[in-house]
Design an enzyme around this catalytic site. Structure first.
Site, PDB file in Angstrom:
ATOM      1  CG  ASP A 110      -6.215  13.371   6.266  1.00 41.62           C
ATOM      2  OD1 ASP A 110      -6.174  12.057   6.353  1.00 41.62           O
ATOM      3  OD2 ASP A 110      -5.215  14.095   6.605  1.00 41.62           O
ATOM      4  NE  ARG A 145       0.803  17.066  17.651  1.00 41.15           N
ATOM      5  CZ  ARG A 145       0.073  17.003  16.669  1.00 41.15           C
ATOM      6  NH1 ARG A 145       0.021  18.034  15.706  1.00 41.15           N
ATOM      7  NH2 ARG A 145      -0.315  15.858  16.407  1.00 41.15           N
ATOM      8  CG  HIS A 188       5.053  12.426   8.062  1.00 38.26           C
ATOM      9  ND1 HIS A 188       4.998  13.624   8.263  1.00 38.26           N
ATOM     10  CD2 HIS A 188       4.103  11.901   7.511  1.00 38.26           C
ATOM     11  CE1 HIS A 188       3.858  14.318   7.711  1.00 38.26           C
ATOM     12  NE2 HIS A 188       3.329  12.970   7.129  1.00 38.26           N
ATOM     13  CG  HIS A 196       1.348  16.830   4.788  1.00 38.00           C
ATOM     14  ND1 HIS A 196       0.769  16.799   5.775  1.00 38.00           N
ATOM     15  CD2 HIS A 196       1.868  15.614   5.087  1.00 38.00           C
ATOM     16  CE1 HIS A 196       0.420  15.688   6.498  1.00 38.00           C
ATOM     17  NE2 HIS A 196       1.427  14.833   6.068  1.00 38.00           N
ATOM     18  CE1 TYR A 218       1.235  15.163  10.396  1.00 36.47           C
ATOM     19  CE2 TYR A 218       1.459  15.131  12.765  1.00 36.47           C
ATOM     20  CZ  TYR A 218       1.021  14.361  11.562  1.00 36.47           C
ATOM     21  OH  TYR A 218       0.993  12.986  11.612  1.00 36.47           O
ATOM     22  CD  GLU A 227       1.131  12.109   3.562  1.00 37.58           C
ATOM     23  OE1 GLU A 227       2.083  12.464   4.150  1.00 37.58           O
ATOM     24  OE2 GLU A 227       0.058  11.589   3.925  1.00 37.58           O
TER      25      GLU A 227
HETATM   26 ZN    ZN Z   1       1.644  13.153   6.142  1.00 32.43          ZN
HETATM   27 MN    MN Z   2      -0.356  10.181   5.378  1.00 30.88          MN
HETATM   28 MN    MN Z   3      -4.100  12.209   6.647  1.00 26.82          MN
END
Ligand code: ZN
Ligand code: MN
Ligand code: MN
Length: 279
Positions: A230, A38, A70, A110, A73, A146
């Site tokens: 989601d 974050r 990952h 993403h 975000y 993804e």
């Molecule tokens: Zn993800």
């Molecule tokens: Mn995912």
């Molecule tokens: Mn998700």
């Protein structure tokens, strides 16, 4: 070949803690954040930390193919805003470098959002361009796209979006796809029925190519097919349902890659992994 199953475990206190957290739930795959997800900027990994990570990887028999970091975000490589794009570019490169420092081979991200300020095509082409930039400055790590649920202006929910990004990436050996099963259903590919499952996989192969499939986020979904919402659910308790997971576990197309739970209750991960293996 076999299925490597795990979860997105905590790396708090140091990236190496993700390994012991994975071992504790009986996982033979895991996902982690290698920095504060974050914040735009994080302190660099030091040699003590990467050394300990690599030691524990060996000790617990994890190969790089079983680990899927990952990205943050905050990152939007498709951002129409120059300032956000610049921050995203720097953060993404840092994420790729961290994966490389840890001896890993993939970074899950993403794709991005157009925020209704540029066209879908412009946004997808920009994402590909940004991936090329990051690949040129790193070695050995593949950018793993993804698929999304298509919430808001998020792209990457249609297989055609992912195809367009891959088309724009120069080094095809360093781009791949992570299928999130909740996102896939929410995007409108109804994996819950046998027919829907097969036609989704055929479409994936036809449009993207199964050769690009490198990882899975295995989640049930709270919302229905085509909802574009989601919301992950614990396995077997959502709109995908038990039969889906049985079908998945018997599908050799998902062998040999990290299968990562992002289900909402971490106290159930060990039981969920055990249940999957029992199928
Ligand atoms: Zn993800
Ligand atoms: Mn995912
Ligand atoms: Mn998700």
């Amino acid at each position: 070949m076999t299925k490597h199953i795990g979860a997105h475990v905590s790396a708090s206190g140091g990236v190496f803690n993700a390994i012991t957290n994975a071992v504790a739930i009986g996982a033979d795959a895991f996902a982690l954040f290698t920095r504060n997800q974050r914040a735009w900027v994080s302190k660099p990994l030091d040699e003590a930390e990467t050394g300990k990570f690599k030691r524990l990887m060996q000790e617990h028999n994890f190969a790089p193919e079983q680990v899927l970091p990952h990205d943050s975000y905050l990152i939007n490589l498709g951002s129409p805003d120059p300032e956000t794009l610049e921050k995203s570019r720097n953060a993404f490169l840092d994420e790729m470098r961290r994966a490389q420092q840890l001896g890993l081979q993939m970074l899950n991200f993403h794709p991005g959002s157009h925020l209704n300020r540029i066209s879908e095509e412009e946004c997808l082409d920009q994402i590909a361009h940004e991936v090329n930039r990051a690949l040129a400055q790193t070695e050995g790590v593949a950018a793993i796209i993804e698929n999304t649920a298509g919430q808001g202006t998020n792209l990457g929910w249609k297989f055609e979006h992912i195809r367009r990004i891959i088309d724009g990436v120069e080094d095809k050996s360093r781009v791949g796809v992570c299928i999130d099963t909740c996102h896939t259903l929410a995007a409108g590919y109804d994996l819950s029925t046998e027919l829907g499952y097969e036609s989704c996989m055929e479409e994936f192969d036809h449009i993207i190519g199964l050769g690009y499939l490198r990882a899975v986020h295995l989640n049930d979904s709270k919302k229905g097919a085509g909802s574009h919402v989601d919301r992950h659910e614990t396995l077997g308790n959502g709109t995908l349902g038990e039969e889906f997971f049985r079908r998945f576990m018997h599908d050799p197309r998902f062998d040999g890659m990290p299968i990562i739970l992002e289900t909402p209750d971490p106290t159930r991960w060990q039981a969920e992994i055990g249940w999957l293996r029992s199928l």
